[in-house]
Write a protein that holds these residues in place. Sequence first.
Motif, PDB file in Angstrom:
ATOM      1  N   LEU A 187     -61.412 -21.366 -20.901  1.00 49.33           N
ATOM      2  CA  LEU A 187     -60.300 -20.475 -21.221  1.00 49.33           C
ATOM      3  C   LEU A 187     -60.301 -20.105 -22.697  1.00 49.33           C
ATOM      4  O   LEU A 187     -59.989 -18.965 -23.070  1.00 49.33           O
ATOM      5  CB  LEU A 187     -58.976 -21.131 -20.836  1.00 49.33           C
ATOM      6  N   ALA A 188     -60.660 -21.057 -23.545  1.00 51.04           N
ATOM      7  CA  ALA A 188     -60.739 -20.777 -24.982  1.00 51.04           C
ATOM      8  C   ALA A 188     -61.833 -19.761 -25.275  1.00 51.04           C
ATOM      9  O   ALA A 188     -61.652 -18.847 -26.098  1.00 51.04           O
ATOM     10  CB  ALA A 188     -60.988 -22.074 -25.756  1.00 51.04           C
ATOM     11  N   ALA A 189     -62.977 -19.902 -24.594  1.00 53.63           N
ATOM     12  CA  ALA A 189     -64.082 -18.955 -24.789  1.00 53.63           C
ATOM     13  C   ALA A 189     -63.687 -17.564 -24.301  1.00 53.63           C
ATOM     14  O   ALA A 189     -64.016 -16.551 -24.932  1.00 53.63           O
ATOM     15  CB  ALA A 189     -65.323 -19.446 -24.037  1.00 53.63           C
ATOM     16  N   ILE A 190     -62.986 -17.501 -23.181  1.00 51.90           N
ATOM     17  CA  ILE A 190     -62.518 -16.219 -22.649  1.00 51.90           C
ATOM     18  C   ILE A 190     -61.570 -15.549 -23.634  1.00 51.90           C
ATOM     19  O   ILE A 190     -61.657 -14.352 -23.894  1.00 51.90           O
ATOM     20  CB  ILE A 190     -61.827 -16.430 -21.290  1.00 51.90           C
ATOM     21  N   ASN A 191     -60.671 -16.340 -24.211  1.00 51.79           N
ATOM     22  CA  ASN A 191     -59.697 -15.796 -25.159  1.00 51.79           C
ATOM     23  C   ASN A 191     -60.375 -15.294 -26.428  1.00 51.79           C
ATOM     24  O   ASN A 191     -60.016 -14.239 -26.965  1.00 51.79           O
ATOM     25  CB  ASN A 191     -58.662 -16.869 -25.503  1.00 51.79           C
ATOM     26  N   ARG A 192     -61.382 -16.021 -26.908  1.00 48.59           N
ATOM     27  CA  ARG A 192     -62.119 -15.582 -28.102  1.00 48.59           C
ATOM     28  C   ARG A 192     -62.821 -14.253 -27.848  1.00 48.59           C
ATOM     29  O   ARG A 192     -62.798 -13.347 -28.691  1.00 48.59           O
ATOM     30  CB  ARG A 192     -63.147 -16.644 -28.523  1.00 48.59           C
ATOM     31  N   ARG A 193     -63.441 -14.133 -26.682  1.00 51.14           N
ATOM     32  CA  ARG A 193     -64.125 -12.881 -26.353  1.00 51.14           C
ATOM     33  C   ARG A 193     -63.116 -11.736 -26.249  1.00 51.14           C
ATOM     34  O   ARG A 193     -63.368 -10.634 -26.727  1.00 51.14           O
ATOM     35  CB  ARG A 193     -64.903 -13.018 -25.045  1.00 51.14           C
ATOM     36  N   LYS A 194     -61.987 -12.013 -25.632  1.00 51.05           N
ATOM     37  CA  LYS A 194     -60.959 -10.989 -25.469  1.00 51.05           C
ATOM     38  C   LYS A 194     -60.474 -10.485 -26.820  1.00 51.05           C
ATOM     39  O   LYS A 194     -60.335  -9.279 -27.044  1.00 51.05           O
ATOM     40  CB  LYS A 194     -59.794 -11.564 -24.659  1.00 51.05           C
ATOM     41  N   GLN A 195     -60.194 -11.396 -27.734  1.00 55.97           N
ATOM     42  CA  GLN A 195     -59.720 -11.011 -29.069  1.00 55.97           C
ATOM     43  C   GLN A 195     -60.776 -10.198 -29.813  1.00 55.97           C
ATOM     44  O   GLN A 195     -60.458  -9.213 -30.498  1.00 55.97           O
ATOM     45  CB  GLN A 195     -59.342 -12.253 -29.868  1.00 55.97           C
ATOM     46  N   LYS A 196     -62.021 -10.596 -29.669  1.00 52.84           N
ATOM     47  CA  LYS A 196     -63.114  -9.877 -30.327  1.00 52.84           C
ATOM     48  C   LYS A 196     -63.227  -8.455 -29.780  1.00 52.84           C
ATOM     49  O   LYS A 196     -63.385  -7.491 -30.536  1.00 52.84           O
ATOM     50  CB  LYS A 196     -64.428 -10.630 -30.116  1.00 52.84           C
ATOM     51  N   MET A 197     -63.131  -8.313 -28.461  1.00 55.02           N
ATOM     52  CA  MET A 197     -63.266  -6.999 -27.837  1.00 55.02           C
ATOM     53  C   MET A 197     -62.085  -6.093 -28.178  1.00 55.02           C
ATOM     54  O   MET A 197     -62.242  -4.887 -28.343  1.00 55.02           O
ATOM     55  CB  MET A 197     -63.419  -7.148 -26.323  1.00 55.02           C
ATOM     56  N   GLU A 198     -60.892  -6.677 -28.298  1.00 52.97           N
ATOM     57  CA  GLU A 198     -59.720  -5.884 -28.670  1.00 52.97           C
ATOM     58  C   GLU A 198     -59.865  -5.303 -30.072  1.00 52.97           C
ATOM     59  O   GLU A 198     -59.361  -4.216 -30.367  1.00 52.97           O
ATOM     60  CB  GLU A 198     -58.460  -6.747 -28.579  1.00 52.97           C
ATOM     61  N   LYS A 199     -60.556  -6.022 -30.935  1.00 50.31           N
ATOM     62  CA  LYS A 199     -60.780  -5.535 -32.297  1.00 50.31           C
ATOM     63  C   LYS A 199     -61.835  -4.430 -32.333  1.00 50.31           C
ATOM     64  O   LYS A 199     -61.736  -3.486 -33.105  1.00 50.31           O
ATOM     65  CB  LYS A 199     -61.241  -6.684 -33.203  1.00 50.31           C
ATOM     66  N   GLU A 200     -62.837  -4.553 -31.478  1.00 48.14           N
ATOM     67  CA  GLU A 200     -64.003  -3.684 -31.581  1.00 48.14           C
ATOM     68  C   GLU A 200     -63.920  -2.431 -30.731  1.00 48.14           C
ATOM     69  O   GLU A 200     -64.478  -1.392 -31.090  1.00 48.14           O
ATOM     70  CB  GLU A 200     -65.268  -4.474 -31.191  1.00 48.14           C
ATOM     71  N   PHE A 201     -63.252  -2.493 -29.561  1.00 49.93           N
ATOM     72  CA  PHE A 201     -63.340  -1.410 -28.599  1.00 49.93           C
ATOM     73  C   PHE A 201     -61.995  -0.744 -28.349  1.00 49.93           C
ATOM     74  O   PHE A 201     -60.936  -1.366 -28.460  1.00 49.93           O
ATOM     75  CB  PHE A 201     -63.886  -1.920 -27.256  1.00 49.93           C
ATOM     76  N   VAL A 202     -62.059   0.531 -27.988  1.00 48.98           N
ATOM     77  CA  VAL A 202     -60.887   1.261 -27.536  1.00 48.98           C
ATOM     78  C   VAL A 202     -60.393   0.618 -26.241  1.00 48.98           C
ATOM     79  O   VAL A 202     -61.187   0.264 -25.370  1.00 48.98           O
ATOM     80  CB  VAL A 202     -61.230   2.746 -27.286  1.00 48.98           C
ATOM     81  N   LYS A 203     -59.077   0.472 -26.118  1.00 50.44           N
ATOM     82  CA  LYS A 203     -58.523  -0.145 -24.918  1.00 50.44           C
ATOM     83  C   LYS A 203     -58.744   0.759 -23.715  1.00 50.44           C
ATOM     84  O   LYS A 203     -58.354   1.921 -23.699  1.00 50.44           O
ATOM     85  CB  LYS A 203     -57.030  -0.396 -25.102  1.00 50.44           C
ATOM     86  N   SER A 204     -59.416   0.234 -22.683  1.00 49.65           N
ATOM     87  CA  SER A 204     -59.664   0.979 -21.456  1.00 49.65           C
ATOM     88  C   SER A 204     -59.995  -0.019 -20.364  1.00 49.65           C
ATOM     89  O   SER A 204     -60.449  -1.133 -20.640  1.00 49.65           O
ATOM     90  CB  SER A 204     -60.828   1.966 -21.628  1.00 49.65           C
ATOM     91  N   PRO A 205     -59.787   0.356 -19.086  1.00 47.62           N
ATOM     92  CA  PRO A 205     -60.074  -0.572 -17.984  1.00 47.62           C
ATOM     93  C   PRO A 205     -61.521  -1.054 -17.981  1.00 47.62           C
ATOM     94  O   PRO A 205     -61.808  -2.214 -17.705  1.00 47.62           O
ATOM     95  CB  PRO A 205     -59.756   0.267 -16.732  1.00 47.62           C
ATOM     96  N   ARG A 206     -62.465  -0.139 -18.288  1.00 46.40           N
ATOM     97  CA  ARG A 206     -63.879  -0.524 -18.271  1.00 46.40           C
ATOM     98  C   ARG A 206     -64.263  -1.295 -19.532  1.00 46.40           C
ATOM     99  O   ARG A 206     -65.183  -2.108 -19.511  1.00 46.40           O
ATOM    100  CB  ARG A 206     -64.759   0.723 -18.147  1.00 46.40           C
ATOM    101  N   GLY A 207     -63.543  -1.026 -20.627  1.00 47.48           N
ATOM    102  CA  GLY A 207     -63.908  -1.628 -21.902  1.00 47.48           C
ATOM    103  C   GLY A 207     -63.832  -3.138 -21.918  1.00 47.48           C
ATOM    104  O   GLY A 207     -64.583  -3.796 -22.636  1.00 47.48           O
TER     105      GLY A 207
END
Length: 539
Positions: free
Chosen positions: A405-425
């Motif tokens: 769960l910690a690894a999932i959360n880290r990836r999620k935070q990283k992706m939120e910083k880098e990518f435009v919010k979208s269902p596929r993103g």
Amino acid sequence: MEVKQIAVIGAGVSGLGAIKSCLEEGLEPTCFEKSSDIGGLWRYEETPESGRPGIYKSLTCNTSKEMTGFSDFPVPDHYPNYMHNTKMMEYLRMYARHFGLIKHIQFQTKVCRVRKRPDFSSSGQWDVVVEVDGKQKTYIFDGVMVCSGHYTEKYLPLQDFTGITKFQGSHLHSWEYKHPDNFVGKRVVVIGIGNSGADVAGEISRVAEQVFLSTRRGAWIWNRVWDNGNPLDTTLFTRYNRTIQRFYPTFLINRWAENKLNARFNHANYGLQAKHRFLSHQSIFSDDLPNRIITGKVQVKANVKEFTSTSAIFEDGTEEAVDVVVFATGYTFSFPFLDDNSEILDSKHTMFKFIFPPKLEKPTLAFIGILQPVGATIPTSELQSRWVARVFAGLKKLPSQSDMLAAINRRKQKMEKEFVKSPRGIHRVQYIDYMDEIASELGVKPSLLSLFLWDIKLAKEIFWGPCTPYQYRLQGPGKWAGARAAILTQRERILKPLRTRVLKHPEASPSSLFWLRCICVVVIFLFVPVLVIVQVIYS
């Protein structure tokens, strides 16, 4: 010891790789395929069938054959670099025959339910209910690999388009589109500028009176043929390039890529200027779209504000008469056979490394190919299956639930910083990074240091050449004796289908090119920090 029984749901590209991965680890797979044939997304059918992918007749792969094929079964050398769906089907049939996969598939079998057995917490087993000829049957499996894909349930947001119910013309989803025959002389608006939207708009524009391509945020457009006529992905997806990118700040990579793409055609002049930076959102492949725009057959428009009975009104205030609306609005994830249980899969499809639900008591359920790689799907899903098979066989262990769960959360935070919010993103991954990540879990990531010491020829091709899937068969579980030869001959297979008229011309010797590249690496490592500082000061 009793052989573990594994259910594989779907006989598309991910399902075929999953069957073979199970066999490699001594597991017994049973694949359930709802249709009468293999191929999944790549099998063209003139009449779309609910619950399975629908493709148009002209669909051609966006990734080249050397990057796209299975890791121990290269695509035939005479096949084109970018394969039409018919060629892809030929390749999949060869793969299935070569490894004897068909006998493990039950066709015309619908999976109705996948649910935990009463003793799941100790056994990790699943009840799988299937339907054949209207009759249901229940199987017990030690593990389940979900390979049903994510191009089956079309996303059709009619509620977002005021007036669509009173529109007197016709509308359809790109899932239903097959060929342009029904659009002769029509005025068509295509909503959405993903790969399908760009392809469909360009193809229809050859016979329609006029095509309007509606986009909310614009897009960056790639083309398959890159510098010197090489396939795009074989040029850009190299370990050398990935190493260099790690030294460059994001804004410099964005600037380089955007300048490079604008050199082909100025996106702002063509109405395609994106609201996002290059790395922040999925880019689009289209060899044809700029040509259709410059000839006036496609006009790029803003988002549709509303429909009247005979026209579309766009957010910039313009209005155009239209006969047909094509919604190229993508797809939604759907697994109707799974229980509505957050431990199995929550509403956000939370999975460890996009594969394992983290809250299950036993890691006996895995999702294969449910991600958006910036690169080819087959090798990505195949590597996932290889890892999953090792986990199912008890040869690899997953981290604790809290660590996952910690690894999932880290990836999620990283992706939120880098990518435009979208269902596929939220499912987007960089090809080499993700492949190496899963390969490390499996123990098959190539050791460059060792190779540079003991096999310099191979090391050079692995580092500077395209990061082809054969690299993940050089060592560890599933090692393939032909991997080295496949890597060293990959450039020959790229060139063979192109050189149908051979011309003799001088070429630089491989040794001179090698030392030139070495010098470039030294220069970059020495001067990149200085260049970055200068760019920051003057940008």
